[in-house]
Design a protein around this motif. Structure first.
Motif, PDB file in Angstrom:
ATOM      1  N   ARG A  11       0.875  -1.177   0.000  1.00  0.00           N
ATOM      2  CA  ARG A  11       0.000   0.000   0.000  1.00  0.00           C
ATOM      3  C   ARG A  11       0.917   1.233   0.000  1.00  0.00           C
ATOM      4  O   ARG A  11       1.374   1.657   1.045  1.00  0.00           O
ATOM      5  CB  ARG A  11      -0.889   0.042   1.231  1.00  0.00           C
ATOM      6  CG  ARG A  11      -1.947  -1.016   1.277  1.00  0.00           C
ATOM      7  CD  ARG A  11      -2.757  -0.852   2.551  1.00  0.00           C
ATOM      8  NE  ARG A  11      -3.725  -1.916   2.696  1.00  0.00           N
ATOM      9  CZ  ARG A  11      -4.250  -2.262   3.857  1.00  0.00           C
ATOM     10  NH1 ARG A  11      -3.899  -1.640   4.962  1.00  0.00           N
ATOM     11  NH2 ARG A  11      -5.137  -3.239   3.914  1.00  0.00           N
ATOM     12  N   PRO A  12       1.169   1.803  -1.154  1.00  0.00           N
ATOM     13  CA  PRO A  12       2.138   2.902  -1.205  1.00  0.00           C
ATOM     14  C   PRO A  12       1.582   4.233  -0.697  1.00  0.00           C
ATOM     15  O   PRO A  12       0.398   4.518  -0.847  1.00  0.00           O
ATOM     16  CB  PRO A  12       2.481   3.006  -2.689  1.00  0.00           C
ATOM     17  CG  PRO A  12       1.278   2.499  -3.388  1.00  0.00           C
ATOM     18  CD  PRO A  12       0.684   1.444  -2.473  1.00  0.00           C
ATOM     19  N   GLN A  13       2.474   5.005  -0.118  1.00  0.00           N
ATOM     20  CA  GLN A  13       2.192   6.385   0.283  1.00  0.00           C
ATOM     21  C   GLN A  13       0.837   6.568   0.951  1.00  0.00           C
ATOM     22  O   GLN A  13       0.058   7.445   0.586  1.00  0.00           O
ATOM     23  CB  GLN A  13       2.342   7.320  -0.917  1.00  0.00           C
ATOM     24  CG  GLN A  13       3.737   7.283  -1.494  1.00  0.00           C
ATOM     25  CD  GLN A  13       3.906   8.230  -2.665  1.00  0.00           C
ATOM     26  OE1 GLN A  13       3.062   9.075  -2.919  1.00  0.00           O
ATOM     27  NE2 GLN A  13       5.002   8.085  -3.387  1.00  0.00           N
ATOM     28  N   GLU A  14       0.554   5.701   1.884  1.00  0.00           N
ATOM     29  CA  GLU A  14      -0.664   5.779   2.690  1.00  0.00           C
ATOM     30  C   GLU A  14      -1.960   5.626   1.890  1.00  0.00           C
ATOM     31  O   GLU A  14      -3.024   6.062   2.333  1.00  0.00           O
ATOM     32  CB  GLU A  14      -0.682   7.081   3.501  1.00  0.00           C
ATOM     33  CG  GLU A  14       0.486   7.177   4.456  1.00  0.00           C
ATOM     34  CD  GLU A  14       0.448   8.438   5.297  1.00  0.00           C
ATOM     35  OE1 GLU A  14      -0.649   8.918   5.607  1.00  0.00           O
ATOM     36  OE2 GLU A  14       1.533   8.929   5.641  1.00  0.00           O
ATOM     37  N   ARG A  72       0.953   1.103  -9.473  1.00  0.00           N
ATOM     38  CA  ARG A  72       2.134   0.634 -10.214  1.00  0.00           C
ATOM     39  C   ARG A  72       3.081   1.795 -10.499  1.00  0.00           C
ATOM     40  O   ARG A  72       4.289   1.643 -10.377  1.00  0.00           O
ATOM     41  CB  ARG A  72       1.724  -0.043 -11.518  1.00  0.00           C
ATOM     42  CG  ARG A  72       1.120  -1.427 -11.284  1.00  0.00           C
ATOM     43  CD  ARG A  72       0.980  -2.175 -12.560  1.00  0.00           C
ATOM     44  NE  ARG A  72       2.312  -2.593 -13.012  1.00  0.00           N
ATOM     45  CZ  ARG A  72       2.531  -3.617 -13.820  1.00  0.00           C
ATOM     46  NH1 ARG A  72       1.513  -4.318 -14.286  1.00  0.00           N
ATOM     47  NH2 ARG A  72       3.750  -3.936 -14.191  1.00  0.00           N
ATOM     48  N   ARG A  73       2.534   2.927 -10.872  1.00  0.00           N
ATOM     49  CA  ARG A  73       3.384   4.088 -11.152  1.00  0.00           C
ATOM     50  C   ARG A  73       4.088   4.565  -9.882  1.00  0.00           C
ATOM     51  O   ARG A  73       5.270   4.905  -9.915  1.00  0.00           O
ATOM     52  CB  ARG A  73       2.569   5.210 -11.786  1.00  0.00           C
ATOM     53  CG  ARG A  73       2.210   4.883 -13.212  1.00  0.00           C
ATOM     54  CD  ARG A  73       1.473   6.005 -13.893  1.00  0.00           C
ATOM     55  NE  ARG A  73       1.250   5.665 -15.296  1.00  0.00           N
ATOM     56  CZ  ARG A  73       0.240   6.101 -16.003  1.00  0.00           C
ATOM     57  NH1 ARG A  73      -0.645   6.933 -15.487  1.00  0.00           N
ATOM     58  NH2 ARG A  73       0.116   5.743 -17.264  1.00  0.00           N
ATOM     59  N   LEU A  74       3.379   4.610  -8.773  1.00  0.00           N
ATOM     60  CA  LEU A  74       3.992   5.029  -7.515  1.00  0.00           C
ATOM     61  C   LEU A  74       5.100   4.064  -7.082  1.00  0.00           C
ATOM     62  O   LEU A  74       6.074   4.488  -6.434  1.00  0.00           O
ATOM     63  CB  LEU A  74       2.925   5.145  -6.412  1.00  0.00           C
ATOM     64  CG  LEU A  74       1.959   6.309  -6.558  1.00  0.00           C
ATOM     65  CD1 LEU A  74       0.821   6.189  -5.548  1.00  0.00           C
ATOM     66  CD2 LEU A  74       2.690   7.642  -6.398  1.00  0.00           C
ATOM     67  N   LEU A  75       4.946   2.803  -7.410  1.00  0.00           N
ATOM     68  CA  LEU A  75       5.950   1.798  -7.057  1.00  0.00           C
ATOM     69  C   LEU A  75       7.052   1.686  -8.110  1.00  0.00           C
ATOM     70  O   LEU A  75       7.976   0.883  -7.953  1.00  0.00           O
ATOM     71  CB  LEU A  75       5.280   0.422  -6.877  1.00  0.00           C
ATOM     72  CG  LEU A  75       4.296   0.303  -5.717  1.00  0.00           C
ATOM     73  CD1 LEU A  75       3.625  -1.068  -5.725  1.00  0.00           C
ATOM     74  CD2 LEU A  75       4.993   0.556  -4.383  1.00  0.00           C
ATOM     75  N   GLY A  76       6.944   2.450  -9.185  1.00  0.00           N
ATOM     76  CA  GLY A  76       7.955   2.393 -10.253  1.00  0.00           C
ATOM     77  C   GLY A  76       7.862   1.127 -11.085  1.00  0.00           C
ATOM     78  O   GLY A  76       8.849   0.661 -11.639  1.00  0.00           O
ATOM     79  N   LEU A  77       6.654   0.573 -11.198  1.00  0.00           N
ATOM     80  CA  LEU A  77       6.450  -0.695 -11.914  1.00  0.00           C
ATOM     81  C   LEU A  77       5.865  -0.492 -13.305  1.00  0.00           C
ATOM     82  O   LEU A  77       5.488  -1.457 -13.956  1.00  0.00           O
ATOM     83  CB  LEU A  77       5.542  -1.615 -11.105  1.00  0.00           C
ATOM     84  CG  LEU A  77       6.045  -1.971  -9.706  1.00  0.00           C
ATOM     85  CD1 LEU A  77       4.985  -2.719  -8.939  1.00  0.00           C
ATOM     86  CD2 LEU A  77       7.342  -2.758  -9.788  1.00  0.00           C
ATOM     87  N   MET A  78       5.763   0.757 -13.741  1.00  0.00           N
ATOM     88  CA  MET A  78       5.248   1.058 -15.093  1.00  0.00           C
ATOM     89  C   MET A  78       6.109   2.125 -15.703  1.00  0.00           C
ATOM     90  O   MET A  78       6.606   2.997 -15.082  1.00  0.00           O
ATOM     91  CB  MET A  78       3.812   1.546 -15.056  1.00  0.00           C
ATOM     92  CG  MET A  78       2.817   0.438 -14.868  1.00  0.00           C
ATOM     93  SD  MET A  78       1.143   1.040 -15.169  1.00  0.00           S
ATOM     94  CE  MET A  78       0.775   0.121 -16.623  1.00  0.00           C
TER      95      MET A  78
END
Length: 154
Positions: free
Chosen positions: A36-39, A148-154
Motif C-alpha cells: 500500500r504505497p504512500q498511505e 504501479r506508477r507510484l511503485l515504479g512498476l510502469m
C-alpha cells in the motif's frame, strides 16, 4: 438492439480510453502486489480481489434469483493486503476472466432483454449491470495503474 449488445461487449472486453485490466496486472511479482504505497488505502491485491468479488456479485445477481450479495462494504474487500501466494493471485485473475466471459454471454444472448427490469431486483436491468461492471472495473483498473506508477512498476 444487436448494435447495443455489440457495443456493450466491446466495452466489456476491449481497450478504449484506458489500459486494459490485463495489461494493468501483467508481469507483477508477489512482493509488489501487497504494498500500500504512500498511505493509499489499498494494495493491488486488494483492488484485484475487490474487482473479482464485485464482478462475481454482479454476474450472480443477473442469473440467480436466489443469490444473496455479500455484506456491504466489508464483504466486497479481502481481509488481507496480499494473497497467500501466486496461486491465489492466478486464481483470482482466472475468475475475473471467467466471470467477464459469463457477463459477455449474458449480454450477447438475444433471449435476454437488456432493458427489462430483472425480476428479482428493484429496477435493475441487464444493461445497467453491464454498465456497472464496465464502470467499476475501469475505475479500479485506474487505481491499479496509479499504484504501479507510484511503485515504479510502469
Amino acid at each position: 438492439m444487436e448494435n447495443l449488445r455489440k457495443q456493450l461487449v466491446d466495452q466489456l472486453t476491449q481497450e478504449h480510453a484506458h489500459i486494459s485490466f490485463y495489461d494493468a496486472v501483467k508481469g507483477l511479482e508477489q512482493d509488489d502486489i501487497g504494498i500500500r504505497p504512500q498511505e493509499l488505502p489499498h494494495s493491488i491485491w486488494e483492488l484485484v480481489e475487490h474487482i473479482r468479488i464485485a464482478q462475481e456479485d454482479i454476474v450472480k445477481f443477473c442469473v440467480d434469483s436466489e443469490y444473496k450479495s455479500p455484506e456491504w462494504p466489508d464483504g466486497y474487500w479481502p481481509d488481507q493486503k496480499a494473497p497467500s501466494g501466486m496461486e491465489e493471485w492466478e486464481q483470482a485473475l482466472q475468475q475475473i476472466e471467467s466471470d467477464l466471459q459469463q457477463m459477455v454471454g449474458i449480454v450477447k444472448n438475444p433471449d435476454n432483454d437488456l432493458l427489462k427490469p430483472i425480476p428479482h431486483g428493484d429496477g435493475q436491468t441487464l444493461f445497467r449491470e453491464a454498465i456497472l461492471s464496465i464502470d467499476h472495473n475501469s475505475y479500479h483498473t485506474g487505481q491499479i495503474v496509479t499504484i504501479r506508477r507510484l511503485l515504479g512498476l510502469m
